[in-house]
Design an enzyme around this catalytic site. Sequence first.
Site, short mmCIF file in Angstrom:
data_model
loop_
_atom_site.label_atom_id
_atom_site.label_comp_id
_atom_site.label_asym_id
_atom_site.label_seq_id
_atom_site.Cartn_x
_atom_site.Cartn_y
_atom_site.Cartn_z
N SER A 86 -1.33 -27.40 -14.60
CA SER A 86 -0.89 -27.17 -13.23
C SER A 86 -0.88 -28.50 -12.45
CB SER A 86 -1.82 -26.13 -12.59
OG SER A 86 -1.25 -25.57 -11.44
N ARG A 138 -5.99 -18.02 -0.68
CA ARG A 138 -6.32 -17.85 -2.10
C ARG A 138 -5.70 -16.57 -2.66
NH1 ARG A 138 -7.66 -20.74 -6.55
NH2 ARG A 138 -9.07 -19.62 -7.93
N ASP A 162 4.67 -17.16 -16.90
CA ASP A 162 4.32 -17.95 -15.72
C ASP A 162 5.43 -17.85 -14.68
OD1 ASP A 162 3.54 -19.87 -13.86
OD2 ASP A 162 2.92 -21.33 -15.38
N HIS A 177 0.51 -17.57 -15.09
CA HIS A 177 0.13 -18.98 -15.00
C HIS A 177 -1.30 -19.22 -15.47
CE1 HIS A 177 0.17 -23.08 -13.52
NE2 HIS A 177 -0.86 -22.85 -12.73
N ASP A 178 -2.20 -18.34 -15.13
CA ASP A 178 -3.61 -18.50 -15.52
C ASP A 178 -3.84 -18.34 -17.02
OD1 ASP A 178 -4.75 -19.21 -13.17
OD2 ASP A 178 -5.69 -17.28 -12.74
#
Length: 390
Positions: A170, A242, A335, A365-366
């Site tokens: 990232s 967040r 992602d 993405h994680d």
Amino acid sequence: MDDDLSSWAPQAAEAEAGHAPVPASAAWRPGDHPGRRQFVDIGWLPLEGDPRGGIDVTLAFETWGELNAARDNAIYVAHAFTGDSHVTGGWWSGLVGPGKPIDTDRYYVVSANVIGGCQGTTGPAHPNPLDGKPWGASFPYVTLHDMVTAEARLADHLGIDAWALVIGPSMGGMRALEWAATYPERVRAIAAVGTTAATTAEQIAWNAAQSAAIRLDPAFLDGDYYHLPDGHGPHRGLGIARAIAHTTYRSEPELDARFGRHVQDGDPLRLEGFYAVESYLEHHADKLARRFDANTYLRMLHAINTHDVGRGRGGVDTALGRYSGEALVLAIDSDRLYPLSNAERIAAALPQSGGVTLLHSDIGHDGFLVDSTGLNDAVAGLVERVAVSA
């Protein structure tokens, strides 16, 4: 649920759960226990966007393993957006450590908290040398180029002429690319994981919503909130930021499979209770507010928004074309934040990468943190191609 910030926040559930109030800032500050951190004063650092020209910087970093006599076995791990220097035993333990693909019994592994960060390196919560009070709103906004310039100073301090590998996911992958463009002679291999060569309009749009959430929190006080007692800082805005970000870190199918339309408590139809996915996002909001800092969050957003490895270098292809070392460009098929097309652009500029290494993960993405098998295999293969002395 009500529309005001007070109804959706880390604080909302803490009384019920018996948690301590969320601090105004969870930044590490001088005088706190250092843990494994080491510190180096790298002196005056020029900053691209600072009208003052730059500031004096202290970097917090950690190391594992031993630097060999030839000084050619050093690997730099660049952390992601809300990451820190604590890699092995921390956020990337599946990849880095004894016997892992990045083997700390063989390699000298280094990671530093970025400038503007909140985990030991000079940032907004640190004392401003002019008055001893936290920098707060007056701390300059920084770029990824600034961060890599600081990391190069750290390499100088450690006596490392060239990294065997610079790897990051990232925002860390952005810095790996910046290393290749800025110091191509000082990097023998790079690994850019789940990232982009230049931040896109959609990515900036997601970041704009996060920035607004923080700035519109009444407790943000334009960035000068460090004097506030626990429970009264900008944790609501930080938590909402967040939650927005975390939604982009996961895939739609994964969220739907885990939560669907399940109601965790009460009846949302009557504006009572909430859906399970809302509880999940609130949990992650609370976790971040208890370990991060709102001013740092804004500066990381700015660094990502201004990221374009081709800026001032004739474009992405020209910038990365100066780099001739080994390269791994890795993307995750689910992602939605940094999709495959971003990785394909990087790989086209780095033909030595052999194209994109595409990993399957339902997570999104994680996936680079959670689904590690394919990542580990790809990185292990890259590391084996980079010769180091015994």
